[in-house]
Design a protein around this motif. Structure first.
Motif, short mmCIF file in Angstrom:
data_model
loop_
_atom_site.label_atom_id
_atom_site.label_comp_id
_atom_site.label_asym_id
_atom_site.label_seq_id
_atom_site.Cartn_x
_atom_site.Cartn_y
_atom_site.Cartn_z
N LYS A 183 0.86 -1.18 0.00
CA LYS A 183 0.00 0.00 0.00
C LYS A 183 0.90 1.23 0.00
O LYS A 183 2.11 1.14 0.11
CB LYS A 183 -0.92 0.00 1.23
CG LYS A 183 -1.80 -1.24 1.34
CD LYS A 183 -2.76 -1.36 0.18
CE LYS A 183 -3.68 -2.57 0.35
NZ LYS A 183 -4.62 -2.73 -0.78
N GLY A 184 0.28 2.39 -0.10
CA GLY A 184 1.05 3.62 -0.14
C GLY A 184 0.75 4.56 1.01
O GLY A 184 -0.38 4.63 1.48
N LEU A 185 1.79 5.26 1.46
CA LEU A 185 1.64 6.31 2.45
C LEU A 185 2.21 7.58 1.84
O LEU A 185 3.43 7.75 1.75
CB LEU A 185 2.38 5.95 3.75
CG LEU A 185 2.37 7.00 4.87
CD1 LEU A 185 0.94 7.34 5.28
CD2 LEU A 185 3.17 6.50 6.07
N PRO A 186 1.34 8.48 1.37
CA PRO A 186 1.82 9.68 0.67
C PRO A 186 2.28 10.79 1.62
O PRO A 186 1.59 11.11 2.59
CB PRO A 186 0.60 10.13 -0.14
CG PRO A 186 -0.58 9.60 0.61
CD PRO A 186 -0.13 8.37 1.33
N ALA A 187 3.45 11.34 1.33
CA ALA A 187 3.96 12.50 2.05
C ALA A 187 3.69 13.74 1.21
O ALA A 187 3.77 13.69 -0.02
CB ALA A 187 5.45 12.34 2.32
N VAL A 188 3.36 14.82 1.86
CA VAL A 188 3.10 16.07 1.15
C VAL A 188 4.35 16.51 0.39
O VAL A 188 5.47 16.43 0.91
CB VAL A 188 2.67 17.17 2.13
CG1 VAL A 188 2.54 18.52 1.42
CG2 VAL A 188 1.35 16.80 2.79
N THR A 189 4.18 16.95 -0.84
CA THR A 189 5.30 17.47 -1.62
C THR A 189 5.50 18.95 -1.26
O THR A 189 4.56 19.74 -1.39
CB THR A 189 5.02 17.36 -3.13
OG1 THR A 189 4.77 15.98 -3.46
CG2 THR A 189 6.19 17.87 -3.95
N PRO A 190 6.69 19.32 -0.77
CA PRO A 190 6.93 20.73 -0.42
C PRO A 190 6.70 21.65 -1.62
O PRO A 190 7.07 21.30 -2.74
CB PRO A 190 8.41 20.74 0.01
CG PRO A 190 8.71 19.32 0.39
CD PRO A 190 7.85 18.48 -0.51
N TRP A 191 6.11 22.82 -1.37
CA TRP A 191 5.81 23.74 -2.46
C TRP A 191 7.05 24.11 -3.25
O TRP A 191 6.99 24.29 -4.47
CB TRP A 191 5.14 25.01 -1.91
CG TRP A 191 3.68 24.83 -1.68
CD1 TRP A 191 3.04 24.74 -0.47
CD2 TRP A 191 2.65 24.68 -2.67
NE1 TRP A 191 1.69 24.54 -0.65
CE2 TRP A 191 1.41 24.51 -1.99
CE3 TRP A 191 2.66 24.67 -4.06
CZ2 TRP A 191 0.21 24.34 -2.66
CZ3 TRP A 191 1.45 24.50 -4.73
CH2 TRP A 191 0.25 24.34 -4.03
N SER A 192 8.18 24.22 -2.57
CA SER A 192 9.42 24.61 -3.24
C SER A 192 9.88 23.58 -4.27
O SER A 192 10.69 23.88 -5.15
CB SER A 192 10.54 24.83 -2.21
OG SER A 192 10.76 23.63 -1.46
N ALA A 193 9.35 22.35 -4.15
CA ALA A 193 9.80 21.27 -5.03
C ALA A 193 8.74 20.84 -6.04
O ALA A 193 8.98 19.95 -6.85
CB ALA A 193 10.22 20.06 -4.20
N VAL A 194 7.56 21.45 -6.00
CA VAL A 194 6.44 20.99 -6.83
C VAL A 194 6.76 21.02 -8.32
O VAL A 194 6.63 20.01 -9.02
CB VAL A 194 5.16 21.82 -6.54
CG1 VAL A 194 4.11 21.58 -7.62
CG2 VAL A 194 4.59 21.44 -5.19
N LEU A 195 7.16 22.18 -8.84
CA LEU A 195 7.38 22.33 -10.28
C LEU A 195 8.44 21.36 -10.79
O LEU A 195 8.21 20.62 -11.76
CB LEU A 195 7.77 23.77 -10.61
CG LEU A 195 7.95 24.09 -12.11
CD1 LEU A 195 6.64 23.83 -12.87
CD2 LEU A 195 8.38 25.54 -12.30
#
Length: 196
Positions: free
Chosen positions: A162-174
């Motif tokens: 299964k997956g446990l998603p971590a939030v992607t930091p805004w600085s790294a999104v693009l």
């Protein structure tokens, strides 16, 4: 003049096709970014990401933080820290994960190191070897942008997790999402055309 119009139409067609393809990938990524991890998993695999010297990047830090939270709530789960040492990294990504988990109160005895992998495919491949034979339920921990590909690779390698998603930091999104579209395309090519 007609040749120019024809060329513009051809270019426009491929641009539209490309946008549709990217939109489809984004839908897939989004579907996996809201997964709920089951409680009391036997093991977690934290996928490595960039380390600056000995300091985890914001992307890796978010993975470590959510994994630590899960491990504190599920005392019997062990964790596999996965990731080798790349350019500009003084220690392996696995070691960086381990250090941060210990700092957050996770016992060292619960942490296994997989410190040879260089990409997601190897993360899963090498981590599989460390999974206890009695383990049944497992979870892969990575960022929202990466979870679809990570679970697809796991499934391809015969590892049901299964997956446990971590939030992607805004600085790294693009940067992260742009690279991920290319990485998913590479995975598709290797899986369906070239073969691993």
């Amino acid at each position: 003049m007609r040749k120019n119009i024809k060329l513009v139409r051809i270019i426009s067609f491929f641009v539209v096709l490309g946008l549709i393809y990217v939109a489809m990938l984004q839908i897939k990524i989004s579907e996996y970014s809201h997964l709920k991890a089951p409680k009391n998993a036997d093991f977690l695999i934290i996928l490595g990401a960039r380390v600056k010297g000995e300091e985890p990047s914001p992307v890796l830090t978010s993975r470590i933080d959510i994994a630590a939270r899960y491990l504190k709530e599920n005392k019997n789960s062990i964790v596999i820290a996965s990731g080798g040492k790349g350019p500009g990294e003084t220690i392996s990504e696995a070691e960086a994960i381990k250090r941060e988990l210990v700092m957050q109160g996770i016992k060292e005895s619960r942490i296994l190191l997989e410190d040879r992998s260089t990409d997601t495919y190897e993360n899963i491949k090498f981590s599989k070897r460390l999974i206890p034979p009695s383990a049944k339920q497992g979870i892969v921990v990575t960022n929202t942008f990466h979870l679809y590909r990570a679970l697809s690779i796991s499934d391809y390698q015969g590892l049901s997790v299964k997956g446990l998603p971590a939030v992607t930091p805004w600085s790294a999104v693009l940067k992260s999402y742009s690279r991920e579209y290319l990485a998913i395309t590479k995975f598709y090519l290797e899986k369906y055309i070239i073969g691993f």
